[in-house]
Scaffold this motif. Sequence first.
Motif, PDB file in Angstrom:
ATOM      1  N   THR A 307       0.827  -1.213   0.000  1.00  0.00           N
ATOM      2  CA  THR A 307       0.000   0.000   0.000  1.00  0.00           C
ATOM      3  C   THR A 307       0.859   1.259   0.000  1.00  0.00           C
ATOM      4  O   THR A 307       0.561   2.228  -0.713  1.00  0.00           O
ATOM      5  N   TYR A 308       1.930   1.243   0.795  1.00  0.00           N
ATOM      6  CA  TYR A 308       2.829   2.404   0.816  1.00  0.00           C
ATOM      7  C   TYR A 308       3.458   2.600  -0.559  1.00  0.00           C
ATOM      8  O   TYR A 308       3.619   3.734  -1.041  1.00  0.00           O
ATOM      9  N   LEU A 309       3.827   1.508  -1.229  1.00  0.00           N
ATOM     10  CA  LEU A 309       4.395   1.576  -2.573  1.00  0.00           C
ATOM     11  C   LEU A 309       3.419   2.235  -3.542  1.00  0.00           C
ATOM     12  O   LEU A 309       3.813   3.099  -4.346  1.00  0.00           O
ATOM     13  N   ALA A 310       2.147   1.870  -3.472  1.00  0.00           N
ATOM     14  CA  ALA A 310       1.149   2.460  -4.368  1.00  0.00           C
ATOM     15  C   ALA A 310       1.047   3.972  -4.156  1.00  0.00           C
ATOM     16  O   ALA A 310       0.935   4.743  -5.126  1.00  0.00           O
ATOM     17  N   GLY A 311       1.101   4.417  -2.898  1.00  0.00           N
ATOM     18  CA  GLY A 311       1.036   5.848  -2.612  1.00  0.00           C
ATOM     19  C   GLY A 311       2.233   6.616  -3.148  1.00  0.00           C
ATOM     20  O   GLY A 311       2.097   7.730  -3.680  1.00  0.00           O
ATOM     21  N   GLN A 312       3.428   6.018  -3.042  1.00  0.00           N
ATOM     22  CA  GLN A 312       4.632   6.693  -3.528  1.00  0.00           C
ATOM     23  C   GLN A 312       4.644   6.775  -5.059  1.00  0.00           C
ATOM     24  O   GLN A 312       5.048   7.790  -5.636  1.00  0.00           O
ATOM     25  N   LEU A 313       4.196   5.721  -5.722  1.00  0.00           N
ATOM     26  CA  LEU A 313       4.155   5.734  -7.185  1.00  0.00           C
ATOM     27  C   LEU A 313       3.133   6.746  -7.702  1.00  0.00           C
ATOM     28  O   LEU A 313       3.390   7.459  -8.684  1.00  0.00           O
ATOM     29  N   LEU A 314       1.986   6.822  -7.032  1.00  0.00           N
ATOM     30  CA  LEU A 314       0.975   7.790  -7.463  1.00  0.00           C
ATOM     31  C   LEU A 314       1.496   9.215  -7.320  1.00  0.00           C
ATOM     32  O   LEU A 314       1.238  10.070  -8.187  1.00  0.00           O
ATOM     33  N   LEU A 315       2.254   9.490  -6.252  1.00  0.00           N
ATOM     34  CA  LEU A 315       2.785  10.839  -6.034  1.00  0.00           C
ATOM     35  C   LEU A 315       3.647  11.297  -7.209  1.00  0.00           C
ATOM     36  O   LEU A 315       3.533  12.439  -7.667  1.00  0.00           O
ATOM     37  N   VAL A 316       4.521  10.422  -7.701  1.00  0.00           N
ATOM     38  CA  VAL A 316       5.430  10.835  -8.774  1.00  0.00           C
ATOM     39  C   VAL A 316       4.721  10.916 -10.123  1.00  0.00           C
ATOM     40  O   VAL A 316       5.243  11.542 -11.066  1.00  0.00           O
ATOM     41  N   LEU A 317       3.543  10.301 -10.227  1.00  0.00           N
ATOM     42  CA  LEU A 317       2.814  10.323 -11.497  1.00  0.00           C
ATOM     43  C   LEU A 317       1.848  11.509 -11.611  1.00  0.00           C
ATOM     44  O   LEU A 317       1.276  11.728 -12.684  1.00  0.00           O
ATOM     45  N   ILE A 318       1.671  12.271 -10.543  1.00  0.00           N
ATOM     46  CA  ILE A 318       0.827  13.472 -10.616  1.00  0.00           C
ATOM     47  C   ILE A 318       1.521  14.503 -11.497  1.00  0.00           C
ATOM     48  O   ILE A 318       2.681  14.841 -11.270  1.00  0.00           O
ATOM     49  N   PRO A 319       0.850  15.033 -12.521  1.00  0.00           N
ATOM     50  CA  PRO A 319       1.489  16.019 -13.407  1.00  0.00           C
ATOM     51  C   PRO A 319       1.905  17.276 -12.652  1.00  0.00           C
ATOM     52  O   PRO A 319       1.220  17.728 -11.736  1.00  0.00           O
ATOM     53  N   ALA A 320       3.054  17.829 -13.042  1.00  0.00           N
ATOM     54  CA  ALA A 320       3.553  19.056 -12.419  1.00  0.00           C
ATOM     55  C   ALA A 320       2.596  20.215 -12.705  1.00  0.00           C
ATOM     56  O   ALA A 320       1.984  20.291 -13.770  1.00  0.00           O
ATOM     57  N   SER A 321       2.477  21.127 -11.742  1.00  0.00           N
ATOM     58  CA  SER A 321       1.602  22.292 -11.893  1.00  0.00           C
ATOM     59  C   SER A 321       2.420  23.493 -12.349  1.00  0.00           C
ATOM     60  O   SER A 321       3.514  23.741 -11.841  1.00  0.00           O
ATOM     61  N   ARG A 322       1.900  24.223 -13.325  1.00  0.00           N
ATOM     62  CA  ARG A 322       2.585  25.431 -13.798  1.00  0.00           C
ATOM     63  C   ARG A 322       2.186  26.649 -12.973  1.00  0.00           C
ATOM     64  O   ARG A 322       2.979  27.547 -12.770  1.00  0.00           O
ATOM     65  N   GLY A 323       0.942  26.673 -12.518  1.00  0.00           N
ATOM     66  CA  GLY A 323       0.502  27.713 -11.602  1.00  0.00           C
ATOM     67  C   GLY A 323       0.139  27.077 -10.272  1.00  0.00           C
ATOM     68  O   GLY A 323       0.720  26.053  -9.894  1.00  0.00           O
ATOM     69  N   ASP A 324      -0.807  27.678  -9.544  1.00  0.00           N
ATOM     70  CA  ASP A 324      -1.258  27.055  -8.305  1.00  0.00           C
ATOM     71  C   ASP A 324      -1.909  25.711  -8.593  1.00  0.00           C
ATOM     72  O   ASP A 324      -2.513  25.506  -9.646  1.00  0.00           O
ATOM     73  N   ALA A 325      -1.779  24.787  -7.657  1.00  0.00           N
ATOM     74  CA  ALA A 325      -2.326  23.449  -7.827  1.00  0.00           C
ATOM     75  C   ALA A 325      -3.830  23.510  -8.087  1.00  0.00           C
ATOM     76  O   ALA A 325      -4.549  24.309  -7.477  1.00  0.00           O
ATOM     77  N   ASP A 326      -4.309  22.654  -9.012  1.00  0.00           N
ATOM     78  CA  ASP A 326      -5.734  22.647  -9.341  1.00  0.00           C
ATOM     79  C   ASP A 326      -6.449  21.551  -8.550  1.00  0.00           C
ATOM     80  O   ASP A 326      -5.844  20.810  -7.773  1.00  0.00           O
ATOM     81  N   LEU A 327      -7.765  21.445  -8.775  1.00  0.00           N
ATOM     82  CA  LEU A 327      -8.590  20.509  -8.019  1.00  0.00           C
ATOM     83  C   LEU A 327      -8.165  19.055  -8.254  1.00  0.00           C
ATOM     84  O   LEU A 327      -8.163  18.245  -7.324  1.00  0.00           O
ATOM     85  N   ALA A 328      -7.791  18.728  -9.491  1.00  0.00           N
ATOM     86  CA  ALA A 328      -7.366  17.361  -9.798  1.00  0.00           C
ATOM     87  C   ALA A 328      -6.112  16.988  -9.017  1.00  0.00           C
ATOM     88  O   ALA A 328      -5.978  15.860  -8.531  1.00  0.00           O
ATOM     89  N   THR A 329      -5.192  17.943  -8.893  1.00  0.00           N
ATOM     90  CA  THR A 329      -3.963  17.688  -8.131  1.00  0.00           C
ATOM     91  C   THR A 329      -4.287  17.402  -6.674  1.00  0.00           C
ATOM     92  O   THR A 329      -3.755  16.454  -6.084  1.00  0.00           O
ATOM     93  N   TYR A 330      -5.180  18.187  -6.082  1.00  0.00           N
ATOM     94  CA  TYR A 330      -5.557  17.966  -4.686  1.00  0.00           C
ATOM     95  C   TYR A 330      -6.258  16.617  -4.515  1.00  0.00           C
ATOM     96  O   TYR A 330      -6.061  15.928  -3.505  1.00  0.00           O
TER      97      TYR A 330
END
Length: 433
Positions: A307-330
């Motif tokens: 489960t911890y592995l799944a959380g870490q992989l998901l974190l790195v797959l979130i697209p980078a934000s160019r401005g303030d983080a959007d709703l999808a990022t949260y």
Amino acid sequence: MVRTPNPLWHTLTHLRGNPRACVWTEPMWGLSMALVLPYASVFMLALGVHDEQIGLIASAGMVSQVFFGLAGGIITDRLGRRATTALFDVVAWVIPCLIWAFAQSFWGFLAASMVNGAMQVTQNSWDCLMVEDAERGQITRIYSLVRVAADCSALFAPIAAILVAQLGLEPAVRVLFINAAVVMTAKIIWLYLWSSETRQGRIRMAETDGHSLWRLLAGYRGALALLVRSRGSVLALAIAALFAAVTLINATFWQVVVSQHLQVPDPLLPFFPMVRSLMSVLFLFTLISRLTGGMDLKRATLWGFGTYLAGQLLLVLIPASRGDADLATYALLGVCLVLDSFGAGMLFMLSESLVALHVDEAERSRVMALQRMLIMLAAAPFGWISGWLSGIDRTYPFWLTAGLLVLGAVLTATRWVPTHPEPEPEQEPEPVA
């Protein structure tokens, strides 16, 4: 139909003696260190400390913990569990908090981190104080309650957020470090007055009285022999070392990747540990307490790593934000927090419990000190390595944690040793001629 009481809640309400003193004073961590730790790395970045330097500070702190960890068993045996915990809590937390509060550069943070390494002395003595007089069957639940106490501390996160929003990052964090020094002092005094020396602690104080430092250091040879001969202790050591490395990287760079890569505003940073902690408490009182209720903890450990592995992989797959983080990022960060809270909560309790369950009770202090020293020695390089990786790409440290978690799952699956002896099959009586 009679309802079975929640095992964790039942343990909490029936604790007595030193386990009660240690568990019930632990929530004061929430009014001290937990308020400020989410800002530590971002605070250093704001003062001009670079990613590589932050990683170097983390590694230097680990090296310091190695040396203090080696001395921890001797100090704990000579001074006793209770006195050692009180004295070295001051050294490890109150003094560094005051240094952090007035630090201006890399060197101030480095000095505080080196002094903070004394936490390994008090971690050893505090563990002994908490579990030596406890029933063996309570140990996993006691460590679960410690995790719950630490996680409930996140309820105070809005205090830090309000201070940062009102005062700005730098002055608010300095105020929080001073507050931490004051509250930790109160916690130290309360625990000392509420606890008493353990039975094994009194025995070890008598046995080491009048012995030279070198003779006591030589005793580590016997402790090392006990450790090496126990396959269960070696496996517990490996699991704890991998979890320590992952924890070090997350504690140092999780907030950095969220702030700098995903563009989450500074005042919102403490809310992420708060949500993670509250979810961890929920899991500990429900799913985790059920999964770890039996004697064989192998499946629970695999669930923790996976489960911890799944959380870490998901974190790195979130697209980078160019401005303030959007709703999808949260939303994606919210899923990460759910996965991390379950995985980290499970592995924290299990990594601590497995070490305690496999250790030789007569040599608990020295063997656990030696184990902690080896754990810190193994984890130390990952602070610098993750800092170097973060300087290249802020997501790279979490690819590293993913690899470490995979290794932990493989070791658990292939090298598991039960924490209790397997019952021997009953022999059929021989027929009478």
